[in-house]
Enzyme design. Structure first.
Site, PDB file in Angstrom:
ATOM      1  N   ARG A   1     -20.316  20.609  55.304  1.00 36.19           N
ATOM      2  CA  ARG A   1     -20.365  21.954  55.902  1.00 36.19           C
ATOM      3  C   ARG A   1     -18.967  22.566  55.875  1.00 36.19           C
ATOM      4  O   ARG A   1     -18.785  23.743  55.635  1.00 36.19           O
ATOM      5  CB  ARG A   1     -20.914  21.905  57.341  1.00 36.19           C
ATOM      6  CG  ARG A   1     -20.792  23.239  58.066  1.00 36.19           C
ATOM      7  CD  ARG A   1     -21.707  23.410  59.291  1.00 36.19           C
ATOM      8  NE  ARG A   1     -21.877  22.225  60.074  1.00 36.19           N
ATOM      9  CZ  ARG A   1     -20.939  21.676  60.876  1.00 36.19           C
ATOM     10  NH1 ARG A   1     -19.758  22.239  60.985  1.00 36.19           N
ATOM     11  NH2 ARG A   1     -21.195  20.580  61.559  1.00 36.19           N
TER      12      ARG A   1
ATOM     13  N   TYR B   1     -29.041  48.459  52.268  1.00 37.25           N
ATOM     14  CA  TYR B   1     -30.205  47.576  52.116  1.00 37.25           C
ATOM     15  C   TYR B   1     -30.916  47.448  53.478  1.00 37.25           C
ATOM     16  O   TYR B   1     -30.254  47.274  54.505  1.00 37.25           O
ATOM     17  CB  TYR B   1     -29.739  46.209  51.585  1.00 37.25           C
ATOM     18  CG  TYR B   1     -30.780  45.129  51.723  1.00 37.25           C
ATOM     19  CD1 TYR B   1     -32.057  45.281  51.153  1.00 37.25           C
ATOM     20  CD2 TYR B   1     -30.524  43.963  52.440  1.00 37.25           C
ATOM     21  CE1 TYR B   1     -33.020  44.297  51.300  1.00 37.25           C
ATOM     22  CE2 TYR B   1     -31.485  42.974  52.580  1.00 37.25           C
ATOM     23  CZ  TYR B   1     -32.738  43.149  52.010  1.00 37.25           C
ATOM     24  OH  TYR B   1     -33.688  42.181  52.159  1.00 37.25           O
TER      25      TYR B   1
ATOM     26  N   ASP C   1     -19.735  46.310  50.468  1.00 35.84           N
ATOM     27  CA  ASP C   1     -20.795  45.511  49.853  1.00 35.84           C
ATOM     28  C   ASP C   1     -20.845  45.932  48.383  1.00 35.84           C
ATOM     29  O   ASP C   1     -21.275  47.038  48.058  1.00 35.84           O
ATOM     30  CB  ASP C   1     -22.125  45.786  50.574  1.00 35.84           C
ATOM     31  CG  ASP C   1     -23.277  44.944  50.023  1.00 35.84           C
ATOM     32  OD1 ASP C   1     -23.200  44.511  48.858  1.00 35.84           O
ATOM     33  OD2 ASP C   1     -24.265  44.744  50.761  1.00 35.84           O
TER      34      ASP C   1
ATOM     35  N   LYS D   1     -28.165  38.352  43.585  1.00 34.27           N
ATOM     36  CA  LYS D   1     -28.395  39.451  42.645  1.00 34.27           C
ATOM     37  C   LYS D   1     -27.637  39.225  41.337  1.00 34.27           C
ATOM     38  O   LYS D   1     -27.870  38.235  40.674  1.00 34.27           O
ATOM     39  CB  LYS D   1     -28.026  40.767  43.343  1.00 34.27           C
ATOM     40  CG  LYS D   1     -28.651  40.911  44.740  1.00 34.27           C
ATOM     41  CD  LYS D   1     -30.159  40.927  44.666  1.00 34.27           C
ATOM     42  CE  LYS D   1     -30.903  41.114  45.973  1.00 34.27           C
ATOM     43  NZ  LYS D   1     -30.569  40.324  47.118  1.00 34.27           N
TER      44      LYS D   1
HETATM   45  O1  P1T Z   1     -31.087  38.739  50.315  1.00 38.05           O
HETATM   46  P1  P1T Z   1     -29.689  38.329  50.617  1.00 38.05           P
HETATM   47  O2  P1T Z   1     -29.073  37.427  49.607  1.00 38.05           O
HETATM   48  O3  P1T Z   1     -29.528  37.813  52.014  1.00 38.05           O
HETATM   49  O4  P1T Z   1     -28.776  39.663  50.506  1.00 38.05           O
HETATM   50  C1  P1T Z   1     -28.940  40.782  51.314  1.00 38.05           C
HETATM   51  C2  P1T Z   1     -28.433  42.017  50.620  1.00 38.05           C
HETATM   52  C3  P1T Z   1     -27.165  42.492  50.903  1.00 38.05           C
HETATM   53  N1  P1T Z   1     -26.652  43.593  50.292  1.00 38.05           N
HETATM   54  C4  P1T Z   1     -27.359  44.248  49.367  1.00 38.05           C
HETATM   55  C5  P1T Z   1     -26.772  45.465  48.715  1.00 38.05           C
HETATM   56  C6  P1T Z   1     -28.646  43.819  49.011  1.00 38.05           C
HETATM   57  O5  P1T Z   1     -29.317  44.519  48.082  1.00 38.05           O
HETATM   58  C7  P1T Z   1     -29.203  42.688  49.657  1.00 38.05           C
HETATM   59  C8  P1T Z   1     -30.583  42.211  49.346  1.00 38.05           C
HETATM   60  N2  P1T Z   1     -31.402  43.175  48.717  1.00 38.05           N
HETATM   61  C9  P1T Z   1     -32.680  42.996  48.301  1.00 38.05           C
HETATM   62  C10 P1T Z   1     -33.388  41.872  48.492  1.00 38.05           C
HETATM   63  C11 P1T Z   1     -33.284  44.179  47.637  1.00 38.05           C
HETATM   64  O6  P1T Z   1     -34.330  44.050  46.960  1.00 38.05           O
HETATM   65  O7  P1T Z   1     -32.721  45.267  47.752  1.00 38.05           O
END
Ligand code: P1T
Length: 383
Positions: free
Chosen positions: A50, A102, A174, A199
């Site tokens: 961790r 998001y 972000d 992503k």
């Molecule tokens: O899903 P996660 O890895 O926890 O990430 C969240 C997140 C944070 N910032 C942005 C710009 C994002 O697009 C996302 C997650 N977005 C999607 C799942 C979506 O389909 O837009």
């Protein structure tokens, strides 16, 4: 507009050195939870996974290199990365957040952190005057997503940085939509960059992950402490997959962007479509700013389809190459209906104000043939 030359080399080599013991060119997957100590407290640099793991260390060095940062930290999801940043704030703090984030980011802030007396003010951060007016002595952070999800607005990072600095607040960007190949927020004045590595950085729709990059020693210490103490870390296998993915990030992004541009132009000329949102289009309201602060326009395109909701559903179901699914940034093309899917948790009133309605469709344009993708859209639009 494309990936810079040095980034093509960086993504292949960043953070990864041949294994000292074996010469293995790829970082081994250190699938271990703990490490043997020769005396209490005496070990070879790792005591518990961790706190640290050699595969994750390589990934974190790679993350830092991608954003030109001194430090990178890996998390088990994008939201875990966001959480670690927010957990460095004290109760009573205020955060100004762009309203078109998001859906899950808004949900995290509204439903989990607001109750710990951290106030989130959601606003259109393309309106710099409004942001300046909202800043007050309690403002500790400006939270920018650019381009925004799902409407692809572009927020001026340099201006937000100046506003944050004048208030003694931090600027968080972000950078998930642009990827580090097309936008380097730290160089534009941001203090912290974060990604959902689920992503583009992951790129193959097979892992959930997050990243935080920064250069300030104290910030790194504070966020690393949350990573260690709260424990939302990726495992060695996810770390390995991400290291593998990063090697092709530059060429993937180039193809995503070229395909997205071709699709945006096609959609713009189609009579069944209105309001195409893609920062690469000349008539996008923030095209000039996008061309200035980004080196490519990314792979995300949103648009409004004319007609009834039933017609929209018919279109989504008629697509054959684009699959209807949440998420983005994978090599395969996806289509999403933000109102009913990724942004269903956004308060209805705000959704209406932003223009996230029944006709809005978001495409994550993959790296298939642009011609095949356009033909798929054409046939679904016709039927
Ligand atoms: O899903 P996660 O890895 O926890 O990430 C969240 C997140 C944070 N910032 C942005 C710009 C994002 O697009 C996302 C997650 N977005 C999607 C799942 C979506 O389909 O837009």
């Amino acid at each position: 507009m494309t990936v810079s030359n040095s980034d093509y080399t960086k993504v292949v080599h960043a953070g990864v050195k041949p294994d000292k013991e074996t010469g293995a060119i790829m970082t081994p997957i250190y699938q271990t939870s703990t490490y043997v100590q020769s005396e209490p407290g005496i070990h070879q640099g790792w005591d518990y996974s961790r706190a640290g793991n050699p595969t994750r260390d390589a990934l974190e060095a790679s993350f830092a290199a991608l954003e030109g940062a001194k430090y990178g930290l890996a998390f088990s999801s994008g939201l875990a990365a966001e959480q670690a940043i927010i957990q460095t704030l004290d109760p009573g703090s205020e955060v100004i957040v762009c309203d078109d984030v998001y859906g899950g980011t808004g949900r995290l802030f509204r439903t989990l952190y607001a109750k710990y007396d951290i106030k989130f003010i959601f606003m259109d951060m393309t309106d710099e005057k409004a942001v300046a007016q909202a800043i007050n002595p309690k403002t500790k952070m400006l939270w920018v997503e650019t381009p925004t999800n799902p409407l692809l607005k572009v927020i001026d990072v340099k201006k937000m940085s100046a506003l944050a600095k004048s208030a003694g607040a931090l600027l968080v960007v972000d950078n998930t939509f642009a990827s580090p190949m097309f936008q380097k927020p730290l160089a534009l004045g941001a203090d912290i960059v974060m990604h959902s590595t689920t992503k583009y950085i992951g790129g193959h729709s097979d892992i959930i992950g997050g990243a935080v990059m920064m250069s300030d020693d104290n910030l790194h210490e504070a966020i690393k402490y949350v990573q260690f103490a709260a424990g939302a870390v990726p495992g060695p296998f996810e770390s390995f997959l991400l290291l593998r993915s990063i090697k092709t990030l530059a060429i993937r992004m180039e193809k995503h962007a070229a395909n997205a541009m071709a699709i945006a132009e096609f959609l713009e000329s189609n009579e069944n479509v209105e309001d195409v949102f893609y920062p690469g289009l000349k008539n996008h309201s923030h095209h000039g700013l996008a061309a200035e602060q980004m080196s490519g326009f990314g792979g995300m395109v949103s648009f409004n389809l004319k007609g009834s909701y039933e017609k929209v559903v018919g279109f989504l179901q008629n697509l054959k190459v684009f699959e209807l699914a949440e998420s983005l940034g994978g090599v395969e093309s996806l289509v999403n209906h933000p109102e009913k899917m990724t942004h269903a948790s956004v308060p209805e009133e705000l959704r209406k104000k932003l223009g996230i309605g029944p006709n809005l469709i978001r495409l994550s344009v993959g790296i298939e043939s642009a011609e095949d993708l356009i033909n798929d859209l054409k046939q679904a639009l016709k039927s």
